[in-house]
Design a protein around this motif. Sequence first.
Motif, PDB file in Angstrom:
ATOM      1  N   ARG A 248       0.828  -1.210   0.000  1.00 12.02           N
ATOM      2  CA  ARG A 248       0.000   0.000   0.000  1.00 12.02           C
ATOM      3  C   ARG A 248       0.862   1.261   0.000  1.00 12.02           C
ATOM      4  N   GLN A 249       2.009   1.199   0.644  1.00  8.34           N
ATOM      5  CA  GLN A 249       2.914   2.343   0.604  1.00  8.34           C
ATOM      6  C   GLN A 249       3.429   2.567  -0.821  1.00  8.34           C
ATOM      7  N   ALA A 250       3.773   1.487  -1.522  1.00 17.08           N
ATOM      8  CA  ALA A 250       4.242   1.610  -2.899  1.00 17.08           C
ATOM      9  C   ALA A 250       3.144   2.134  -3.827  1.00 17.08           C
ATOM     10  N   ALA A 251       1.870   1.850  -3.489  1.00 17.77           N
ATOM     11  CA  ALA A 251       0.754   2.321  -4.300  1.00 17.77           C
ATOM     12  C   ALA A 251       0.316   3.736  -3.931  1.00 17.77           C
ATOM     13  N   GLY A 252       1.016   4.388  -2.989  1.00 21.25           N
ATOM     14  CA  GLY A 252       0.666   5.751  -2.603  1.00 21.25           C
ATOM     15  C   GLY A 252      -0.416   5.848  -1.550  1.00 21.25           C
ATOM     16  N   ARG A 253      -0.799   4.733  -0.924  1.00 20.67           N
ATOM     17  CA  ARG A 253      -1.833   4.733   0.112  1.00 20.67           C
ATOM     18  C   ARG A 253      -1.129   4.827   1.473  1.00 20.67           C
ATOM     19  N   HIS A 254      -0.585   6.018   1.776  1.00 21.47           N
ATOM     20  CA  HIS A 254       0.322   6.181   2.911  1.00 21.47           C
ATOM     21  C   HIS A 254      -0.392   6.101   4.257  1.00 21.47           C
ATOM     22  N   ASP A 255      -1.620   6.611   4.345  1.00 18.05           N
ATOM     23  CA  ASP A 255      -2.347   6.508   5.620  1.00 18.05           C
ATOM     24  C   ASP A 255      -2.617   5.051   5.970  1.00 18.05           C
ATOM     25  N   ASP A 256      -3.054   4.248   4.970  1.00 15.82           N
ATOM     26  CA  ASP A 256      -3.271   2.816   5.210  1.00 15.82           C
ATOM     27  C   ASP A 256      -1.975   2.139   5.631  1.00 15.82           C
ATOM     28  N   ALA A 257      -0.878   2.488   4.958  1.00 15.50           N
ATOM     29  CA  ALA A 257       0.408   1.855   5.269  1.00 15.50           C
ATOM     30  C   ALA A 257       0.811   2.138   6.712  1.00 15.50           C
ATOM     31  N   LEU A 258       0.600   3.385   7.192  1.00 14.97           N
ATOM     32  CA  LEU A 258       0.965   3.722   8.568  1.00 14.97           C
ATOM     33  C   LEU A 258       0.181   2.876   9.562  1.00 14.97           C
ATOM     34  N   VAL A 259      -1.128   2.731   9.350  1.00 13.65           N
ATOM     35  CA  VAL A 259      -1.948   1.944  10.276  1.00 13.65           C
ATOM     36  C   VAL A 259      -1.469   0.493  10.309  1.00 13.65           C
ATOM     37  N   LEU A 260      -1.145  -0.066   9.144  1.00 13.09           N
ATOM     38  CA  LEU A 260      -0.720  -1.468   9.085  1.00 13.09           C
ATOM     39  C   LEU A 260       0.678  -1.648   9.677  1.00 13.09           C
ATOM     40  N   PHE A 261       1.584  -0.690   9.446  1.00 17.18           N
ATOM     41  CA  PHE A 261       2.906  -0.768  10.075  1.00 17.18           C
ATOM     42  C   PHE A 261       2.765  -0.759  11.604  1.00 17.18           C
ATOM     43  N   GLU A 262       1.920   0.142  12.126  1.00 17.42           N
ATOM     44  CA  GLU A 262       1.735   0.223  13.575  1.00 17.42           C
ATOM     45  C   GLU A 262       1.136  -1.066  14.133  1.00 17.42           C
ATOM     46  N   GLU A 263       0.173  -1.666  13.391  1.00 10.54           N
ATOM     47  CA  GLU A 263      -0.439  -2.914  13.853  1.00 10.54           C
ATOM     48  C   GLU A 263       0.588  -4.038  13.894  1.00 10.54           C
ATOM     49  N   ALA A 264       1.403  -4.157  12.845  1.00 13.37           N
ATOM     50  CA  ALA A 264       2.436  -5.202  12.837  1.00 13.37           C
ATOM     51  C   ALA A 264       3.461  -4.957  13.936  1.00 13.37           C
ATOM     52  N   GLY A 265       3.814  -3.669  14.188  1.00 17.16           N
ATOM     53  CA  GLY A 265       4.744  -3.363  15.267  1.00 17.16           C
ATOM     54  C   GLY A 265       4.186  -3.692  16.633  1.00 17.16           C
ATOM     55  N   GLU A 266       2.878  -3.444  16.835  1.00 13.28           N
ATOM     56  CA  GLU A 266       2.251  -3.797  18.107  1.00 13.28           C
ATOM     57  C   GLU A 266       2.299  -5.297  18.352  1.00 13.28           C
ATOM     58  N   ARG A 267       2.326  -6.087  17.288  1.00 15.86           N
ATOM     59  CA  ARG A 267       2.392  -7.541  17.420  1.00 15.86           C
ATOM     60  C   ARG A 267       3.826  -8.044  17.525  1.00 15.86           C
ATOM     61  N   GLY A 284      15.676  12.554   5.247  1.00 15.22           N
ATOM     62  CA  GLY A 284      14.961  11.953   4.123  1.00 15.22           C
ATOM     63  C   GLY A 284      13.456  12.090   4.222  1.00 15.22           C
ATOM     64  N   PHE A 285      12.965  12.971   5.101  1.00 11.24           N
ATOM     65  CA  PHE A 285      11.510  13.133   5.286  1.00 11.24           C
ATOM     66  C   PHE A 285      10.865  13.694   4.021  1.00 11.24           C
ATOM     67  N   VAL A 286       9.676  13.146   3.666  1.00  9.39           N
ATOM     68  CA  VAL A 286       8.878  13.631   2.536  1.00  9.39           C
ATOM     69  C   VAL A 286       7.512  14.028   3.076  1.00  9.39           C
ATOM     70  N   ALA A 287       7.151  15.283   2.939  1.00  8.20           N
ATOM     71  CA  ALA A 287       5.871  15.773   3.466  1.00  8.20           C
ATOM     72  C   ALA A 287       4.699  15.104   2.752  1.00  8.20           C
ATOM     73  N   GLY A 288       3.671  14.792   3.535  1.00  3.97           N
ATOM     74  CA  GLY A 288       2.467  14.180   2.972  1.00  3.97           C
ATOM     75  C   GLY A 288       2.522  12.677   2.865  1.00  3.97           C
ATOM     76  N   ARG A 289       3.564  12.026   3.388  1.00  3.20           N
ATOM     77  CA  ARG A 289       3.667  10.569   3.277  1.00  3.20           C
ATOM     78  C   ARG A 289       3.910   9.913   4.642  1.00  3.20           C
ATOM     79  N   PRO A 290       2.973   9.934   5.550  1.00  4.76           N
ATOM     80  CA  PRO A 290       1.693  10.645   5.507  1.00  4.76           C
ATOM     81  C   PRO A 290       1.707  11.950   6.309  1.00  4.76           C
ATOM     82  N   PHE A 291       2.863  12.319   6.950  1.00  7.83           N
ATOM     83  CA  PHE A 291       2.874  13.449   7.875  1.00  7.83           C
ATOM     84  C   PHE A 291       3.255  14.739   7.157  1.00  7.83           C
ATOM     85  N   ARG A 292       2.823  15.846   7.741  1.00  3.93           N
ATOM     86  CA  ARG A 292       3.169  17.151   7.191  1.00  3.93           C
ATOM     87  C   ARG A 292       4.523  17.639   7.688  1.00  3.93           C
TER      88      ARG A 292
END
Length: 345
Positions: A248-267, A284-292
């Motif tokens: 999802r991160q590669a497809a530009g769905r950055h908000d979804d990717a963040l939620v899934l990364f956090e879920e996998a990290g919690e596990r 290397g920060f890029v604004a909007g992916r997903p943070f400003r």
Amino acid sequence: MNLRVENDRRLSLGHARITIAGLQVPADGGFRIMREGYAAANLGRRGWQVQEEKLTPVEIRQEGADTVLVLGPRLTRHLEPGPLVFLLPATGLETSLFWPDDIDVFDGDLPPEPVMPREPEVAPKPPPIAAAPPAPPTTPAPREDVAVTTAEPSQSRTPLLAGIGLLLLAVIGGAAWWFTSAPQPAPIAAPAPTPPAPQVPAPTPPAPPPAPVTAERPWLERSDGMSLRDLVQSASDAAAIHAAALRRQAAGRHDDALVLFEEAGERGHAPALTAVARLYDPIGFVAGRPFRAPDPRAAARYYRDAVQKGDAAAAAPRAALKTWLEEQARAGNGTAESALKEFWQ
């Protein structure tokens, strides 16, 4: 509504008090803090996150006409100076809150939070099987009375038998005369048997072509069209959730990717913690992916957790972030100095 934030000197380092002017103590002191313009916009007990969370103050009390909420170091260590949104759901209050830059930050280790066990899933009980209705009682068939007849005394049958004998003799004599005097008919030849017709085998219909076999797509490809809830519930483990987050991160769905990364990290999946740290990292920060805007303090925390859980790939970016923070601390950045003390000492 007027809100004031200051250090709470009555308690240990890292405690702050929020004074709400003209508000009586609510029955429920739970509150929320948000920051606008961020994907992880809600403050939680472990830092900024996507999902909303209702927080509990360390202490709540009434001072005259004002209500005072005391926040502990577990929450204040994640708050940076700047504008925020404060919500008190029990009273319907939603107002702006400015977090000042003079709030002391506790740099020591906090005791771990208790992990609430998940309730085991209980399979639904099968519906009760209705008992078969009892068989109707068998009524014995009525017994028929057998009529008993009494034989009458036999009478003399001698004249009747004599007449039957004479009649039989007459019949036998007539039959003998007929067969000896009448001409015998010629035997009729039996017809020749007709040979059976040859059996022609019926043609065998052609076999239908085999049905095409459609291979089911792998789970990772099918996960692209799933909701986040369905994806997490159907994933085999935390590594599968991390792999879906990368897609999802590669497809530009950055908000979804963040939620899934956090879920996998919690596990407990360490590479997912490294992935979250990279999203916050100012290098290397890029604004909007997903943070400003970057968050070096959050990046340092996630890098530390990833290293502790065994991800060797987190060591190099963590070292680079430490160098960056040291430069910022020498320039007088207090937040960078406190992050170095908290996550490297």
